[in-house]
Every structure is written in C-alpha cells, then in structure tokens.
Design a protein around this motif. Structure first.
Motif, PDB file in Angstrom:
ATOM      1  N   ARG A  54       0.841  -1.197   0.000  1.00 15.94           N
ATOM      2  CA  ARG A  54       0.000   0.000   0.000  1.00 15.94           C
ATOM      3  C   ARG A  54       0.880   1.252   0.000  1.00 15.94           C
ATOM      4  NH1 ARG A  54      -5.486   0.832   1.349  1.00 15.94           N
ATOM      5  NH2 ARG A  54      -5.664  -1.399   1.817  1.00 15.94           N
ATOM      6  N   GLY A  55       0.566   2.176  -0.898  1.00 13.76           N
ATOM      7  CA  GLY A  55       1.334   3.414  -0.993  1.00 13.76           C
ATOM      8  C   GLY A  55       2.527   3.331  -1.920  1.00 13.76           C
ATOM      9  N   GLN A  56       2.798   2.152  -2.492  1.00 14.75           N
ATOM     10  CA  GLN A  56       3.923   1.997  -3.408  1.00 14.75           C
ATOM     11  C   GLN A  56       3.416   1.669  -4.814  1.00 14.75           C
ATOM     12  OE1 GLN A  56       7.152  -0.484  -1.944  1.00 14.75           O
ATOM     13  NE2 GLN A  56       6.641  -0.048   0.195  1.00 14.75           N
ATOM     14  N   GLN A  57       4.355   1.641  -5.770  1.00 21.58           N
ATOM     15  CA  GLN A  57       3.998   1.426  -7.167  1.00 21.58           C
ATOM     16  C   GLN A  57       4.469   0.077  -7.707  1.00 21.58           C
ATOM     17  OE1 GLN A  57       2.070   3.681  -8.763  1.00 21.58           O
ATOM     18  NE2 GLN A  57       2.057   4.826  -6.824  1.00 21.58           N
ATOM     19  N   GLN A  58       5.519  -0.476  -7.106  1.00 19.35           N
ATOM     20  CA  GLN A  58       6.131  -1.693  -7.623  1.00 19.35           C
ATOM     21  C   GLN A  58       5.807  -2.891  -6.740  1.00 19.35           C
ATOM     22  OE1 GLN A  58       7.749  -1.775 -10.578  1.00 19.35           O
ATOM     23  NE2 GLN A  58       7.242   0.409 -10.769  1.00 19.35           N
ATOM     24  N   ALA A  59       5.627  -4.049  -7.389  1.00 17.42           N
ATOM     25  CA  ALA A  59       5.385  -5.276  -6.643  1.00 17.42           C
ATOM     26  C   ALA A  59       6.646  -5.732  -5.924  1.00 17.42           C
ATOM     27  CB  ALA A  59       4.906  -6.378  -7.590  1.00 17.42           C
ATOM     28  N   VAL A  60       6.461  -6.354  -4.777  1.00 13.21           N
ATOM     29  CA  VAL A  60       7.567  -6.856  -3.965  1.00 13.21           C
ATOM     30  C   VAL A  60       7.295  -8.323  -3.646  1.00 13.21           C
ATOM     31  CG1 VAL A  60       8.830  -6.645  -1.788  1.00 13.21           C
ATOM     32  CG2 VAL A  60       7.979  -4.588  -2.953  1.00 13.21           C
ATOM     33  N   ARG A  61       8.339  -9.135  -3.758  1.00 12.11           N
ATOM     34  CA  ARG A  61       8.240 -10.555  -3.370  1.00 12.11           C
ATOM     35  C   ARG A  61       8.688 -10.669  -1.922  1.00 12.11           C
ATOM     36  NH1 ARG A  61       8.068 -15.303  -1.858  1.00 12.11           N
ATOM     37  NH2 ARG A  61       8.228 -17.144  -3.213  1.00 12.11           N
ATOM     38  N   PHE A  62       7.765 -11.030  -1.035  1.00 14.84           N
ATOM     39  CA  PHE A  62       8.064 -11.120   0.390  1.00 14.84           C
ATOM     40  C   PHE A  62       8.433 -12.556   0.762  1.00 14.84           C
ATOM     41  CE2 PHE A  62       5.849  -7.178   0.067  1.00 14.84           C
ATOM     42  CZ  PHE A  62       6.373  -6.383   1.087  1.00 14.84           C
ATOM     43  N   PRO A  63       9.155 -12.732   1.885  1.00 16.08           N
ATOM     44  CA  PRO A  63       9.577 -14.078   2.279  1.00 16.08           C
ATOM     45  C   PRO A  63       8.389 -15.002   2.538  1.00 16.08           C
ATOM     46  CG  PRO A  63      10.825 -12.403   3.486  1.00 16.08           C
ATOM     47  CD  PRO A  63       9.720 -11.688   2.777  1.00 16.08           C
ATOM     48  N   ASP A  64       8.542 -16.261   2.155  1.00 14.01           N
ATOM     49  CA  ASP A  64       7.504 -17.256   2.419  1.00 14.01           C
ATOM     50  C   ASP A  64       7.265 -17.366   3.924  1.00 14.01           C
ATOM     51  OD1 ASP A  64       7.348 -17.840  -0.299  1.00 14.01           O
ATOM     52  OD2 ASP A  64       8.923 -19.358  -0.165  1.00 14.01           O
ATOM     53  N   GLY A  65       5.986 -17.487   4.288  1.00 11.69           N
ATOM     54  CA  GLY A  65       5.627 -17.621   5.697  1.00 11.69           C
ATOM     55  C   GLY A  65       5.325 -16.307   6.391  1.00 11.69           C
ATOM     56  N   ILE A  66       5.326 -15.190   5.656  1.00  9.99           N
ATOM     57  CA  ILE A  66       5.156 -13.895   6.321  1.00  9.99           C
ATOM     58  C   ILE A  66       3.757 -13.718   6.895  1.00  9.99           C
ATOM     59  CG2 ILE A  66       4.626 -12.689   4.156  1.00  9.99           C
ATOM     60  CD1 ILE A  66       6.101 -10.247   5.360  1.00  9.99           C
ATOM     61  N   ALA A  67       2.727 -14.247   6.227  1.00  9.38           N
ATOM     62  CA  ALA A  67       1.360 -14.106   6.749  1.00  9.38           C
ATOM     63  C   ALA A  67       1.228 -14.817   8.094  1.00  9.38           C
ATOM     64  CB  ALA A  67       0.353 -14.665   5.748  1.00  9.38           C
ATOM     65  N   HIS A  68       1.779 -16.012   8.201  1.00  8.96           N
ATOM     66  CA  HIS A  68       1.748 -16.769   9.453  1.00  8.96           C
ATOM     67  C   HIS A  68       2.596 -16.075  10.521  1.00  8.96           C
ATOM     68  CE1 HIS A  68       3.508 -20.009  12.058  1.00  8.96           C
ATOM     69  NE2 HIS A  68       2.230 -20.315  12.178  1.00  8.96           N
ATOM     70  N   PHE A  69       3.749 -15.542  10.128  1.00 10.21           N
ATOM     71  CA  PHE A  69       4.623 -14.822  11.065  1.00 10.21           C
ATOM     72  C   PHE A  69       3.897 -13.601  11.618  1.00 10.21           C
ATOM     73  CE2 PHE A  69       8.191 -12.634  12.793  1.00 10.21           C
ATOM     74  CZ  PHE A  69       9.238 -13.532  12.893  1.00 10.21           C
ATOM     75  N   LEU A  70       3.200 -12.881  10.751  1.00 10.37           N
ATOM     76  CA  LEU A  70       2.440 -11.703  11.164  1.00 10.37           C
ATOM     77  C   LEU A  70       1.342 -12.079  12.149  1.00 10.37           C
ATOM     78  CD1 LEU A  70       1.736  -8.713  10.887  1.00 10.37           C
ATOM     79  CD2 LEU A  70       0.632  -9.220   8.710  1.00 10.37           C
TER      80      LEU A  70
END
Length: 429
Positions: A54-70
């Motif tokens: 949100r608030g950015q223009q470019q897609a970012v690949r986040f580390p696997d498991g981040i939703a569970h970590f959050l």
C-alpha cells in the motif's frame, strides 16, 4: 444499518452490515447458548507473498511464511500480550493462518464487550520491532521443524507440491527456517498496512447477543481509530503450472511404521463465482461421498481386503485461485491402494450410476453433519468464507445441499475429473 436475513425453517437469523471503514460485520444471535464466539478475518494468507505494498507502485516478493509470522506477532505489544488481556476477562483466544486467510478469535461466556474491544484493538494496532521479530524467528523455526517430522503433514504438502509446483500453494504455510530468517519488522508493517485494512476484513460474532447493541459496541470502537483510504489490493498472480508439469509420482522414506499414500487431483476446470461456486463444491464433495464413504461398497470391499483401514479419508477443497481433491490413508499395500482408487476414479461416471440408490441416504448424512455444525457457534463462524462464495453462510450451504440433485452431482464430478490432473505421493518406512 443492519440488514436481516431470516432462515425461518431453521429458526436462524443473520444480521449483516458494512461499516464506513469497509469492515464487514456478521452477527448471528443464538439465544439458547451461553457461549459467544467471535472471529476476525483478513483475506490474506500464505499464498499472498507477492504484491504491491500500500502506498507503493512496484510489486515486492516477500519471504515465504510472512502471513503466518504476522499472525504470531500481532498478539505481542510493547507492554503486554493480548492473550493475557483475554485471560483477565475469562476468554479463550487463538488464531490461525490458511492458504488464503488469517483469522483471530475468542470464545467467552462473559464480558463480551470487553473481549470484543481486545480483539479489535490488538488486531488493528500492530507493534513490531527488530528485537521482537528476531525472537519470534526461533519460536516459529521450532514449529516448522516439528512439522518437518510430521508424516501426515509431509504427505499432505508433498501431494500439494506436486500438483502446484509453480504456485505458492506448494509452500508450507509457515514457510521455511531459511525464509522466515529474512523477515524484518518493515516487511511485517508493509504486509499489515496492505492487507489489514478494514475493507479487506470481516468480523463474525455468534452466540448470546443483541445485534443492535453489539453493532453499537463495534461502531464505537472503530470510531476511535483512523484508517487510510480504501485502496484496491494488487496481488501478483503466479504463473499457472501447465498440466504437463504436474509431478505424477514420488516415493519418500521417513520414520513411519506403515506406508502412507496420498492421491491428489488438481482441478483445471473453472469454478463458478459466488454462490454457484458453493453449489459446485458441495456437488463434488457429495460425489466423493457416494464413491468413497465408509458405508459404500467400495470402502467395505477395500477394507475387508486390508487395502484401506479407518485412517482412510478424502477431501475436496476450493480455495481462492485453486481447487483440488485428496484421497489418503495408511496401507500395507500402497501399490494396490493406488490402483484400486484410481480405477474407481477412471470409471467414476458408471460408479456414480451404480451408487445412485444411495444418493438420498448419503445426502441426508451430509445434511445431518451440517445441521450438527449449526449447533456449534465455532463452526458457524469459522465456515464463513467471506468473498470466496459471495458472502454465503453455513445456512446457505445447507439450503444448497438440500437442493442438490443426482444430476448436479454427476455434472460437477464429470467437469472436475475431465479437466483434472493427478499425482501420487507415497511415504515408506
């Protein structure tokens, strides 16, 4: 303002509204229950690992498991833990992450308003620091290693990995020890700000409640907070695995006493949108009941031949962007297990016709299970799938199931099997 949908034959009423900030609220009073159960869900799960923050223009690949970590980190605040607050008011709290959703919940018989405020506040007020994030990596790393040693978990994700080798669905929901080591506090804030906006969330409360009063509590809580504008979420879809790249078969050795076999079928047909998708899912599930339930001819024949036992089970899942079936169990005869079950699937149209006289019985059994679930406040709340099936509830599912015909079941299974690809994942001692 609440809209009211009465299911008069069931004696149930569902109240729904969407707040100004976009939060969807579903209230289901159960006057004869002492318990109240609430679940707050974001449409964000393990497969959502590449997106435009949100608030950015470019897609970012986040580390696997981040939703569970959050999910883990949201409970911990600067000066307290949300679990402790729930405990002070006699509530039991928990959370879970799936492929496509993350949910936070509590169950209580008292202090509903206080516990509801705790739920809304801890989910909507994130607190992450480098120190607390690094501490959590060790905790989640141990959880991942525990599942690495779980044969049932490995069988399930091994099967999915062969069906979806290009898509993030094949990645363990918790990620890997290596992937979570890359997660930073800034990553968590970026994911949170993108997916935890109220417009991407729902709150379902079931139990002893007065809808207008509870809505007033929720509205007052939300009025104390400021949220950014409701902006479309830009997920980056992964390339779909071509059918030719599905891994047909793998055998693996683990510390088990008996072989485990998992047969997976990936659907390449298109699941209808909204309520029609729930109709499709119910029809395929009922077809599998006809072919494989524990009172059917196939089950009894294979059980008597010691090819399957009571560990055998089957499942059909429709997720956001994917649908698949699994048949799995422990067996001393893995090759025969596979050949017998695949032979039934290969001849499914004729096998369904042969089982037609069982249709009414199997359908009544499925309806009975669903009615049993309606007597559980947890089941009612947790079976709300949000946008997946157009906001339908468990009561809509019951109506759809009652209306299903044998022809519906035949048509849905034929469509699924005609476009499906299979895999077999075997674990040997």
């Amino acid at each position: 303002m609440l809209t009211k949908h009465a299911y008069s034959r069931l004696g149930e009423t569902v109240y729904q509204t969407t707040l100004e900030n976009g939060l969807k609220v579903i209230l289901i009073p159960k006057a004869d229950f002492h318990k109240t159960f609430a679940v707050m869900t974001t449409n964000y799960g393990a497969i959502d690992n590449e997106f435009v923050p949100r608030g950015q223009q470019q897609a970012v690949r986040f580390p696997d498991g981040i939703a569970h970590f959050l999910e883990h980190k949201l409970f911990e605040k600067e000066d307290h833990d949300a679990f402790d607050l729930f405990g002070q008011y006699g509530a039991s709290a928990n959370a879970f992450t799936s492929f496509t959703q993350t949910s936070y919940l509590f169950s209580t018989t008292n202090h509903v308003r206080e516990n509801l405020d705790i739920l809304l506040d801890f989910v909507q007020e994130p607190y992450f620091t480098a120190a607390t994030v690094n501490k959590e990596k060790g905790i989640i790393g141990q959880e991942i290693q525990m599942y690495d040693d779980d044969p049932g978990w490995q069988s399930y994700f091994g099967m999915i990995g062969q069906l979806y080798p290009r898509e993030p669905l094949h990645i363990d929901i918790a990620g890997t020890v290596e992937s979570i080591a890359q997660i930073t506090a800034d990553d968590l804030y970026a994911a949170y700000q993108t997916f935890y906006h109220p417009s991407n969330m729902s709150l379902v409360i079931v139990g002893q409640l007065e809808p207008e009063t509870v809505l007033a509590w929720i509205t007052a809580n939300q009025a104390r907070k400021t949220f950014g504008p409701n902006e479309p979420i830009q997920r980056v879809a992964s390339p779909q695995t071509p059918a030719a790249e599905i891994v047909p078969q793998t055998t693996r050795h683990l510390t088990v006493t008996r072989p485990k076999v998992s047969i997976g079928l990936r659907g390449y047909d298109e699941v209808p949108a909204g309520r029609a998708g729930l109709h499709y899912s119910a029809a395929v599930s009922l077809a599998l009941d006809l072919l494989f339930n524990d009172t059917g001819d196939h089950y009894l024949r294979l059980y008597d031949a010691n090819i399957i036992d009571d560990s055998f089970g089957y499942d059909f899942q429709v997720q956001r962007g994917a649908h698949f079936a699994q048949l799995a169990g422990d067996t001393d005869h893995p090759e025969t297990f596979v050949s017998e079950l695949t032979a039934i699937l290969d001849d499914a149209a004729a096998q369904l016709v042969a089982a037609q006289e069982q249709f009414d019985l199997v359908k009544r059994e499925a309806i009975g299970r669903l009615i049993g679930a309606i007597n559980s406040v947890e089941a009612i709340a947790n079976q709300y799938d949000g946008p997946l099936f157009g906001g339908t509830t468990i009561f809509d599912e019951l109506t759809i199931l009652e209306q299903l015909t044998f022809a519906d079941v035949q048509q849905a299974l034929a469509a699924f099997l005609a476009a499906s690809q299979r895999t077999v994942y075997t674990i040997l001692p």
